[in-house]
Design a protein around this motif. Structure first.
Motif, PDB file in Angstrom:
ATOM      1  N   ARG A 150     -10.013  -9.547  -4.874  1.00  0.00           N
ATOM      2  CA  ARG A 150     -10.867  -8.497  -4.323  1.00  0.00           C
ATOM      3  C   ARG A 150     -10.048  -7.464  -3.564  1.00  0.00           C
ATOM      4  O   ARG A 150     -10.279  -6.255  -3.689  1.00  0.00           O
ATOM      5  CB  ARG A 150     -11.906  -9.131  -3.397  1.00  0.00           C
ATOM      6  CG  ARG A 150     -12.805  -8.154  -2.657  1.00  0.00           C
ATOM      7  CD  ARG A 150     -13.633  -7.315  -3.598  1.00  0.00           C
ATOM      8  NE  ARG A 150     -14.441  -8.107  -4.509  1.00  0.00           N
ATOM      9  CZ  ARG A 150     -15.416  -7.628  -5.260  1.00  0.00           C
ATOM     10  NH1 ARG A 150     -15.708  -6.345  -5.219  1.00  0.00           N
ATOM     11  NH2 ARG A 150     -16.093  -8.406  -6.075  1.00  0.00           N
ATOM     12  N   ALA A 151      -9.059  -7.911  -2.799  1.00  0.00           N
ATOM     13  CA  ALA A 151      -8.226  -6.986  -2.023  1.00  0.00           C
ATOM     14  C   ALA A 151      -7.433  -6.058  -2.942  1.00  0.00           C
ATOM     15  O   ALA A 151      -7.369  -4.842  -2.720  1.00  0.00           O
ATOM     16  CB  ALA A 151      -7.277  -7.771  -1.112  1.00  0.00           C
ATOM     17  N   VAL A 152      -6.839  -6.620  -3.986  1.00  0.00           N
ATOM     18  CA  VAL A 152      -6.053  -5.809  -4.909  1.00  0.00           C
ATOM     19  C   VAL A 152      -6.957  -4.837  -5.653  1.00  0.00           C
ATOM     20  O   VAL A 152      -6.614  -3.663  -5.856  1.00  0.00           O
ATOM     21  CB  VAL A 152      -5.285  -6.711  -5.902  1.00  0.00           C
ATOM     22  CG1 VAL A 152      -4.558  -5.867  -6.943  1.00  0.00           C
ATOM     23  CG2 VAL A 152      -4.287  -7.591  -5.162  1.00  0.00           C
TER      24      VAL A 152
ATOM     25  N   ARG B 258      -8.612   0.391  -7.091  1.00  0.00           N
ATOM     26  CA  ARG B 258      -9.771   1.070  -7.684  1.00  0.00           C
ATOM     27  C   ARG B 258     -10.230   2.281  -6.884  1.00  0.00           C
ATOM     28  O   ARG B 258     -10.646   3.293  -7.455  1.00  0.00           O
ATOM     29  CB  ARG B 258     -10.926   0.056  -7.803  1.00  0.00           C
ATOM     30  CG  ARG B 258     -12.263   0.648  -8.270  1.00  0.00           C
ATOM     31  CD  ARG B 258     -12.184   1.084  -9.703  1.00  0.00           C
ATOM     32  NE  ARG B 258     -13.469   1.617 -10.149  1.00  0.00           N
ATOM     33  CZ  ARG B 258     -13.834   2.882 -10.060  1.00  0.00           C
ATOM     34  NH1 ARG B 258     -13.013   3.771  -9.500  1.00  0.00           N
ATOM     35  NH2 ARG B 258     -14.999   3.289 -10.502  1.00  0.00           N
ATOM     36  N   PHE B 259     -10.144   2.206  -5.555  1.00  0.00           N
ATOM     37  CA  PHE B 259     -10.703   3.255  -4.706  1.00  0.00           C
ATOM     38  C   PHE B 259      -9.612   3.924  -3.861  1.00  0.00           C
ATOM     39  O   PHE B 259      -8.514   3.386  -3.716  1.00  0.00           O
ATOM     40  CB  PHE B 259     -11.785   2.677  -3.793  1.00  0.00           C
ATOM     41  CG  PHE B 259     -12.906   2.004  -4.543  1.00  0.00           C
ATOM     42  CD1 PHE B 259     -13.857   2.747  -5.207  1.00  0.00           C
ATOM     43  CD2 PHE B 259     -12.982   0.620  -4.596  1.00  0.00           C
ATOM     44  CE1 PHE B 259     -14.893   2.129  -5.910  1.00  0.00           C
ATOM     45  CE2 PHE B 259     -13.997  -0.011  -5.294  1.00  0.00           C
ATOM     46  CZ  PHE B 259     -14.961   0.738  -5.958  1.00  0.00           C
TER      47      PHE B 259
ATOM     48  N   VAL C  34      -0.640  -6.538  -3.222  1.00  0.00           N
ATOM     49  CA  VAL C  34      -0.647  -5.440  -4.194  1.00  0.00           C
ATOM     50  C   VAL C  34       0.728  -5.290  -4.834  1.00  0.00           C
ATOM     51  O   VAL C  34       0.844  -5.095  -6.051  1.00  0.00           O
ATOM     52  CB  VAL C  34      -1.080  -4.125  -3.513  1.00  0.00           C
ATOM     53  CG1 VAL C  34      -0.888  -2.942  -4.465  1.00  0.00           C
ATOM     54  CG2 VAL C  34      -2.532  -4.206  -3.058  1.00  0.00           C
ATOM     55  N   ARG C  35       1.766  -5.384  -4.038  1.00  0.00           N
ATOM     56  CA  ARG C  35       3.128  -5.224  -4.557  1.00  0.00           C
ATOM     57  C   ARG C  35       3.484  -6.340  -5.533  1.00  0.00           C
ATOM     58  O   ARG C  35       4.141  -6.114  -6.547  1.00  0.00           O
ATOM     59  CB  ARG C  35       4.129  -5.202  -3.397  1.00  0.00           C
ATOM     60  CG  ARG C  35       5.579  -4.997  -3.835  1.00  0.00           C
ATOM     61  CD  ARG C  35       6.512  -5.028  -2.640  1.00  0.00           C
ATOM     62  NE  ARG C  35       7.900  -4.925  -3.053  1.00  0.00           N
ATOM     63  CZ  ARG C  35       8.556  -3.801  -3.185  1.00  0.00           C
ATOM     64  NH1 ARG C  35       7.962  -2.654  -2.951  1.00  0.00           N
ATOM     65  NH2 ARG C  35       9.832  -3.794  -3.553  1.00  0.00           N
ATOM     66  N   TYR C  36       3.045  -7.574  -5.241  1.00  0.00           N
ATOM     67  CA  TYR C  36       3.411  -8.709  -6.084  1.00  0.00           C
ATOM     68  C   TYR C  36       2.545  -8.800  -7.337  1.00  0.00           C
ATOM     69  O   TYR C  36       3.053  -8.948  -8.446  1.00  0.00           O
ATOM     70  CB  TYR C  36       3.308 -10.012  -5.283  1.00  0.00           C
ATOM     71  CG  TYR C  36       3.712 -11.238  -6.071  1.00  0.00           C
ATOM     72  CD1 TYR C  36       5.053 -11.546  -6.283  1.00  0.00           C
ATOM     73  CD2 TYR C  36       2.740 -12.077  -6.634  1.00  0.00           C
ATOM     74  CE1 TYR C  36       5.424 -12.662  -7.018  1.00  0.00           C
ATOM     75  CE2 TYR C  36       3.105 -13.190  -7.373  1.00  0.00           C
ATOM     76  CZ  TYR C  36       4.446 -13.474  -7.570  1.00  0.00           C
ATOM     77  OH  TYR C  36       4.812 -14.569  -8.307  1.00  0.00           O
ATOM     78  N   PHE C  37       1.232  -8.710  -7.166  1.00  0.00           N
ATOM     79  CA  PHE C  37       0.319  -8.920  -8.298  1.00  0.00           C
ATOM     80  C   PHE C  37       0.032  -7.637  -9.080  1.00  0.00           C
ATOM     81  O   PHE C  37      -0.283  -7.704 -10.267  1.00  0.00           O
ATOM     82  CB  PHE C  37      -1.010  -9.518  -7.805  1.00  0.00           C
ATOM     83  CG  PHE C  37      -0.903 -10.921  -7.310  1.00  0.00           C
ATOM     84  CD1 PHE C  37      -0.778 -11.982  -8.193  1.00  0.00           C
ATOM     85  CD2 PHE C  37      -0.930 -11.197  -5.952  1.00  0.00           C
ATOM     86  CE1 PHE C  37      -0.677 -13.291  -7.746  1.00  0.00           C
ATOM     87  CE2 PHE C  37      -0.837 -12.502  -5.488  1.00  0.00           C
ATOM     88  CZ  PHE C  37      -0.710 -13.552  -6.374  1.00  0.00           C
ATOM     89  N   GLY C  38       0.110  -6.480  -8.425  1.00  0.00           N
ATOM     90  CA  GLY C  38      -0.274  -5.228  -9.057  1.00  0.00           C
ATOM     91  C   GLY C  38       0.414  -4.942 -10.386  1.00  0.00           C
ATOM     92  O   GLY C  38      -0.267  -4.667 -11.391  1.00  0.00           O
TER      93      GLY C  38
ATOM     94  N   THR D 284      -5.532   0.847 -13.766  1.00  0.00           N
ATOM     95  CA  THR D 284      -6.848   0.574 -13.191  1.00  0.00           C
ATOM     96  C   THR D 284      -7.802   1.723 -13.473  1.00  0.00           C
ATOM     97  O   THR D 284      -8.979   1.515 -13.824  1.00  0.00           O
ATOM     98  CB  THR D 284      -6.728   0.351 -11.677  1.00  0.00           C
ATOM     99  OG1 THR D 284      -5.727  -0.637 -11.412  1.00  0.00           O
ATOM    100  CG2 THR D 284      -8.051  -0.105 -11.094  1.00  0.00           C
ATOM    101  N   TYR D 285      -7.314   2.951 -13.335  1.00  0.00           N
ATOM    102  CA  TYR D 285      -8.137   4.130 -13.600  1.00  0.00           C
ATOM    103  C   TYR D 285      -8.636   4.127 -15.041  1.00  0.00           C
ATOM    104  O   TYR D 285      -9.824   4.384 -15.300  1.00  0.00           O
ATOM    105  CB  TYR D 285      -7.314   5.389 -13.318  1.00  0.00           C
ATOM    106  CG  TYR D 285      -8.021   6.680 -13.670  1.00  0.00           C
ATOM    107  CD1 TYR D 285      -8.914   7.278 -12.773  1.00  0.00           C
ATOM    108  CD2 TYR D 285      -7.818   7.313 -14.904  1.00  0.00           C
ATOM    109  CE1 TYR D 285      -9.576   8.449 -13.101  1.00  0.00           C
ATOM    110  CE2 TYR D 285      -8.475   8.482 -15.226  1.00  0.00           C
ATOM    111  CZ  TYR D 285      -9.348   9.051 -14.322  1.00  0.00           C
ATOM    112  OH  TYR D 285     -10.000  10.211 -14.642  1.00  0.00           O
TER     113      TYR D 285
END
Length: 231
Positions: free
Chosen positions: A18-20, A25-26, A53-57, A197-198
């Motif tokens: 959810r955090a990522v 997304r926004f 975000v840095r690791y999973f993104g 994501t966009y």
């Protein structure tokens, strides 16, 4: 692609996912995501969100890109300047006629070599030659197209490339929210995640009915859940 491993993390995968998602997304900062989670009783620091975000993104973005259908054969290319640590650099962007972001490359110059790098990367990733290549009047595009044998497919015009120019707007909003990018590497990482994501959630709402929009949105969320599912 194999499922993501959340082993060793104190928080459950659903919170990390959810955090990522919120950040990618926004138009939110890490502190905004921290506050949104806190409102739901989840105490997570913005630094933890940044590490997630840095690791999973990048892994999530790569899987999202693999799941996208083949892009349209008309490509629009454009470049815009951004400042990173006080230094002027250029953000080269390619989109198709439907607004799908094909690639984003941060480079220090806007010459023939930079244009060639973008085009070669696009040809390698998409594995096909576009029917039409639309750019503005920057000579670097013409030189690069000639070297790659794309001159007959290349169309130039100041007002013909609005599709690519408009695609810079989401990036500009994020740049202002982040108070600028800290380095070329961090900009490239973020923009790659943001573009993937966009593309997934950009369902052209103004062109479809409410019922169709809800179906497309549900499909996009299902894709995100599959990509971020735990191993």
């Amino acid at each position: 692609m194999s499922k993501l491993s959340y082993a060793g993390y104190r928080f459950p995968p659903v919170i990390i996912q959810r955090a990522v998602w919120l950040y990618a997304r926004f138009t939110l900062s890490f502190r905004d995501v921290e506050d949104l989670l806190a409102e739901r009783g989840i105490m997570v620091s913005y630094e933890t969100v940044r590490r997630w975000v840095r690791y999973f993104g990048p892994t999530i973005a790569a899987d999202l890109r693999r799941r996208r259908p083949k892009p349209h054969s008309t490509w629009h290319l454009d470049e815009v300047f951004i400042r990173i640590d006080g230094r002027l650099v250029y953000l080269w962007r390619a989109v198709d006629v439907e607004g799908e972001v094909l690639d984003v490359v941060v480079q220090s110059k806007r010459d023939k070599r930079a244009a060639l790098k973008l085009l070669r990367k696009l040809l390698r990733k998409t594995a096909f030659v576009p029917d039409k290549l639309v750019t503005d009047d920057l000579r670097s595009y013409g030189a690069a197209a000639r070297e790659l044998g794309l001159s007959r497919r290349h169309e130039r015009g100041r007002w013909r490339n609005n599709r690519a120019e408009n695609s810079h707007q989401p990036t500009r909003r994020r740049e202002r929210k982040m108070q600028g990018f800290k380095s070329a590497g961090s900009a490239q990482r973020f923009l790659s995640v943001h573009a993937a994501t966009y593309n997934t959630f950009n369902v052209q709402r103004h062109l479809i009915s409410a019922k169709t929009h809800r179906a497309f949105r549900a499909s996009a969320m299902q894709t995100w859940r599959e990509v971020t599912a735990a191993a």
